[in-house]
Design a protein around this motif. Structure first.
Motif, PDB file in Angstrom:
ATOM      1  N   ARG A  90       0.859  -1.061   0.060  1.00 45.37           N
ATOM      2  CA  ARG A  90      -0.024   0.016  -0.010  1.00 45.37           C
ATOM      3  C   ARG A  90       1.010   1.126  -0.105  1.00 45.37           C
ATOM      4  NH1 ARG A  90      -5.218  -1.560   0.960  1.00 45.37           N
ATOM      5  NH2 ARG A  90      -5.324  -4.038   1.836  1.00 45.37           N
ATOM      6  N   PHE A  91       0.383   2.254  -0.660  1.00 45.57           N
ATOM      7  CA  PHE A  91       1.046   3.573  -0.617  1.00 45.57           C
ATOM      8  C   PHE A  91       0.330   4.690  -0.226  1.00 45.57           C
ATOM      9  CE2 PHE A  91       2.319   0.602  -3.929  1.00 45.57           C
ATOM     10  CZ  PHE A  91       3.762   0.568  -3.838  1.00 45.57           C
ATOM     11  N   LYS A  92       0.348   5.054   0.905  1.00 45.38           N
ATOM     12  CA  LYS A  92      -0.113   6.172   1.602  1.00 45.38           C
ATOM     13  C   LYS A  92       0.271   7.548   1.171  1.00 45.38           C
ATOM     14  CE  LYS A  92      -1.141   8.299   6.172  1.00 45.38           C
ATOM     15  NZ  LYS A  92      -0.848   8.261   7.713  1.00 45.38           N
ATOM     16  N   GLY A  93      -0.741   8.326   0.608  1.00 43.80           N
ATOM     17  CA  GLY A  93      -0.326   9.599  -0.088  1.00 43.80           C
ATOM     18  C   GLY A  93      -0.453   9.966  -1.228  1.00 43.80           C
ATOM     19  N   LEU A  94      -0.673   8.368  -1.999  1.00 39.24           N
ATOM     20  CA  LEU A  94      -0.431   8.401  -3.588  1.00 39.24           C
ATOM     21  C   LEU A  94      -1.879   8.018  -4.069  1.00 39.24           C
ATOM     22  CD1 LEU A  94       3.073   6.812  -4.312  1.00 39.24           C
ATOM     23  CD2 LEU A  94       2.507   9.251  -4.395  1.00 39.24           C
ATOM     24  N   THR A  95      -2.303   8.640  -5.074  1.00 37.52           N
ATOM     25  CA  THR A  95      -3.627   7.874  -5.599  1.00 37.52           C
ATOM     26  C   THR A  95      -3.130   6.828  -6.575  1.00 37.52           C
ATOM     27  OG1 THR A  95      -3.290   9.546  -7.463  1.00 37.52           O
ATOM     28  CG2 THR A  95      -4.455  10.435  -5.260  1.00 37.52           C
ATOM     29  N   VAL A  96      -4.427   6.320  -7.229  1.00 33.91           N
ATOM     30  CA  VAL A  96      -4.407   5.267  -7.837  1.00 33.91           C
ATOM     31  C   VAL A  96      -3.713   5.867  -9.304  1.00 33.91           C
ATOM     32  CG1 VAL A  96      -5.517   3.634  -9.554  1.00 33.91           C
ATOM     33  CG2 VAL A  96      -6.120   3.826  -7.014  1.00 33.91           C
ATOM     34  N   ARG A  97      -4.291   7.109  -9.581  1.00 33.81           N
ATOM     35  CA  ARG A  97      -3.671   7.621 -10.942  1.00 33.81           C
ATOM     36  C   ARG A  97      -1.996   7.866 -10.853  1.00 33.81           C
ATOM     37  NH1 ARG A  97      -6.199  12.146 -10.616  1.00 33.81           N
ATOM     38  NH2 ARG A  97      -7.629  12.048 -12.443  1.00 33.81           N
ATOM     39  N   ASP A  98      -1.470   8.423  -9.443  1.00 32.15           N
ATOM     40  CA  ASP A  98      -0.119   8.154  -9.306  1.00 32.15           C
ATOM     41  C   ASP A  98       0.716   7.003  -9.507  1.00 32.15           C
ATOM     42  OD1 ASP A  98      -0.489  11.263  -8.470  1.00 32.15           O
ATOM     43  OD2 ASP A  98      -0.787  10.629  -6.452  1.00 32.15           O
ATOM     44  N   LEU A  99      -0.045   5.978  -9.028  1.00 25.29           N
ATOM     45  CA  LEU A  99       0.540   4.726  -9.307  1.00 25.29           C
ATOM     46  C   LEU A  99       0.917   4.193 -10.585  1.00 25.29           C
ATOM     47  CD1 LEU A  99      -1.011   2.908  -6.102  1.00 25.29           C
ATOM     48  CD2 LEU A  99       1.458   4.029  -6.296  1.00 25.29           C
ATOM     49  N   ILE A 100      -0.261   4.395 -11.323  1.00 28.73           N
ATOM     50  CA  ILE A 100      -0.300   4.103 -12.626  1.00 28.73           C
ATOM     51  C   ILE A 100       0.661   4.901 -13.403  1.00 28.73           C
ATOM     52  CG2 ILE A 100      -1.555   3.512 -14.852  1.00 28.73           C
ATOM     53  CD1 ILE A 100      -4.050   2.387 -12.831  1.00 28.73           C
ATOM     54  N   LEU A 109       0.888  10.336 -19.459  1.00 29.65           N
ATOM     55  CA  LEU A 109      -0.280   9.345 -19.462  1.00 29.65           C
ATOM     56  C   LEU A 109      -1.817   9.980 -19.339  1.00 29.65           C
ATOM     57  CD1 LEU A 109      -0.272   6.169 -19.849  1.00 29.65           C
ATOM     58  CD2 LEU A 109      -0.475   5.988 -17.653  1.00 29.65           C
ATOM     59  N   SER A 110      -2.475   9.889 -20.128  1.00 32.87           N
ATOM     60  CA  SER A 110      -4.001  10.426 -20.066  1.00 32.87           C
ATOM     61  C   SER A 110      -4.858   9.476 -19.082  1.00 32.87           C
ATOM     62  CB  SER A 110      -4.565  10.632 -21.406  1.00 32.87           C
ATOM     63  OG  SER A 110      -4.797   9.188 -21.934  1.00 32.87           O
ATOM     64  N   ASP A 111      -5.761  10.417 -18.758  1.00 33.33           N
ATOM     65  CA  ASP A 111      -6.567   9.615 -17.699  1.00 33.33           C
ATOM     66  C   ASP A 111      -7.411   8.556 -18.714  1.00 33.33           C
ATOM     67  OD1 ASP A 111      -6.271  10.940 -15.559  1.00 33.33           O
ATOM     68  OD2 ASP A 111      -7.954  12.194 -15.294  1.00 33.33           O
ATOM     69  N   CYS A 112      -7.541   8.626 -19.856  1.00 30.48           N
ATOM     70  CA  CYS A 112      -8.220   7.741 -20.791  1.00 30.48           C
ATOM     71  C   CYS A 112      -7.572   6.466 -20.755  1.00 30.48           C
ATOM     72  CB  CYS A 112      -8.358   8.213 -22.183  1.00 30.48           C
ATOM     73  SG  CYS A 112      -9.344   7.124 -23.369  1.00 30.48           S
ATOM     74  N   ASP A 113      -6.087   6.712 -20.796  1.00 28.60           N
ATOM     75  CA  ASP A 113      -5.301   5.288 -20.856  1.00 28.60           C
ATOM     76  C   ASP A 113      -5.141   4.775 -19.436  1.00 28.60           C
ATOM     77  OD1 ASP A 113      -4.298   5.643 -23.382  1.00 28.60           O
ATOM     78  OD2 ASP A 113      -2.862   7.139 -23.043  1.00 28.60           O
ATOM     79  N   ILE A 114      -5.072   5.544 -18.272  1.00 25.73           N
ATOM     80  CA  ILE A 114      -5.150   5.239 -16.811  1.00 25.73           C
ATOM     81  C   ILE A 114      -6.420   4.360 -16.761  1.00 25.73           C
ATOM     82  CG2 ILE A 114      -5.212   5.720 -14.444  1.00 25.73           C
ATOM     83  CD1 ILE A 114      -3.527   8.043 -15.211  1.00 25.73           C
ATOM     84  N   ARG A 126     -14.002   5.957 -12.749  1.00 25.55           N
ATOM     85  CA  ARG A 126     -14.413   7.089 -11.992  1.00 25.55           C
ATOM     86  C   ARG A 126     -14.478   6.799 -10.412  1.00 25.55           C
ATOM     87  NH1 ARG A 126     -20.531   7.439 -13.670  1.00 25.55           N
ATOM     88  NH2 ARG A 126     -20.558   5.620 -12.400  1.00 25.55           N
ATOM     89  N   ASP A 127     -14.618   5.597  -9.949  1.00 27.69           N
ATOM     90  CA  ASP A 127     -14.574   4.994  -8.561  1.00 27.69           C
ATOM     91  C   ASP A 127     -13.190   5.145  -7.909  1.00 27.69           C
ATOM     92  OD1 ASP A 127     -17.245   5.282  -8.605  1.00 27.69           O
ATOM     93  OD2 ASP A 127     -17.518   3.066  -9.109  1.00 27.69           O
ATOM     94  N   TYR A 128     -12.033   5.129  -8.960  1.00 27.62           N
ATOM     95  CA  TYR A 128     -10.815   4.455  -8.342  1.00 27.62           C
ATOM     96  C   TYR A 128      -9.676   5.637  -8.589  1.00 27.62           C
ATOM     97  CZ  TYR A 128     -12.467   0.274  -6.619  1.00 27.62           C
ATOM     98  OH  TYR A 128     -13.168  -0.910  -5.798  1.00 27.62           O
ATOM     99  N   ILE A 129      -9.750   6.244  -9.659  1.00 30.88           N
ATOM    100  CA  ILE A 129      -8.526   6.862 -10.050  1.00 30.88           C
ATOM    101  C   ILE A 129      -8.087   7.909  -9.288  1.00 30.88           C
ATOM    102  CG2 ILE A 129      -9.801   8.896 -11.504  1.00 30.88           C
ATOM    103  CD1 ILE A 129      -7.919   8.385 -13.712  1.00 30.88           C
ATOM    104  N   ASP A 130      -8.926   8.551  -8.630  1.00 34.31           N
ATOM    105  CA  ASP A 130      -8.561   9.548  -7.452  1.00 34.31           C
ATOM    106  C   ASP A 130      -8.546   8.914  -6.044  1.00 34.31           C
ATOM    107  OD1 ASP A 130      -8.181  11.805  -9.160  1.00 34.31           O
ATOM    108  OD2 ASP A 130     -10.343  11.857  -9.519  1.00 34.31           O
ATOM    109  N   ARG A 131      -8.708   7.687  -6.077  1.00 31.38           N
ATOM    110  CA  ARG A 131      -8.774   7.175  -4.508  1.00 31.38           C
ATOM    111  C   ARG A 131      -7.061   6.950  -4.306  1.00 31.38           C
ATOM    112  NH1 ARG A 131     -12.828   3.336  -3.142  1.00 31.38           N
ATOM    113  NH2 ARG A 131     -11.405   2.766  -1.388  1.00 31.38           N
TER     114      ARG A 131
END
Length: 240
Positions: A90-100, A109-114, A126-131
């Protein structure tokens, strides 16, 4: 090409157990290889040795002819070896977008690709990209996010350690589709630790590891029928 030459690993825990015993294995480029066998047979240990998490007691590891036996996990990652843990970090402080984005090594890398990577592992973008990738996500969710990261990384050699662990039945069906697509599309090699028949069935080659020794290795069509004709749970039992 990955080559394991006489790989052994001994653990000094009072009993001096030999976890891996003189393992020799070659994984050619562009191959989809599944390593199976009984629990406690050394499968996950072998994956960690290849990734550089554990160092062998004896033997050499070659990647495209280069000796990487002493290379660290970071150095091997830079060489193109990707590894997905059985228990995701787990990575505290990083979003799913950051990790990918970090995994892909592409800040543009675009949100479309992510979103495409997330959908491929059964997650709604929509439910996970900013989590945030912290304790609010279940083990199964983190497992799928880690697989999405590995897919985005597109390494020449990708290792998955029991990717089905913690995955629900519906998501497991999606996972099979992801691996089937990866098998068709990759120019590198994929190595999966698993005893799931559906994963074994999409392999090019199957390796059987038992008691720390490589007991069988060959094309799926030669190895899988023999496994299925025997006790179907024979390689689900063991010492772990």
């Amino acid at each position: 090409m990955l080559q394991l030459q006489h790989i052994s690993l001994q653990v000094e825990d009072g009993a001096n157990r030999e976890i891996l015993k003189d393992v020799n294995l070659t994984v050619d480029d562009g191959r989809f290889v599944v390593i199976t066998g009984p629990n406690g047979g050394g499968k996950s240990t072998l994956a960690k040795v290849i990734a550089g998490i554990l160092a062998p007691t004896e033997g050499r590891i070659l990647l495209d002819g280069r000796d990487i036996t002493q290379a660290s996990i970071t150095e091997r990652a830079k060489m193109g070896i990707g590894f997905a843990f059985q228990q995701p970090v787990r990575f505290k402080g990083l979003t799913v977008r950051d990790l990918i984005t970090l995994a892909a090594g592409d800040e543009t890398l675009s949100d479309c690709d992510i979103g495409r990577y997330l959908r491929s592992v059964g997650l709604c973008p929509r439910d996970y990209i900013d989590r945030e990738a912290n304790a609010s996500l279940s083990g199964g969710e983190m497992k799928r996010i880690e697989i999405a990261m590995v897919l985005a990384r597109k390494t020449p050699l990708t290792i998955f350690d029991e990717p089905e662990a913690g995955i629900d039945l519906w998501s497991f069906g999606n996972l099979i589709d992801v691996f089937a697509d990866l098998r068709r599309e990759t120019e590198g090699s994929v190595l999966i630790i698993s005893h799931q028949e559906r994963i074994l069935n999409i392999a090019d080659e199957i390796v059987v590891l038992s008691g720390g020794s490589l007991t069988m290795h060959g094309p799926k069509d030669e190895i899988l029928p023999g496994l299925l004709r025997g006790d179907r749970c024979a390689f689900c039992r063991g010492e772990e």
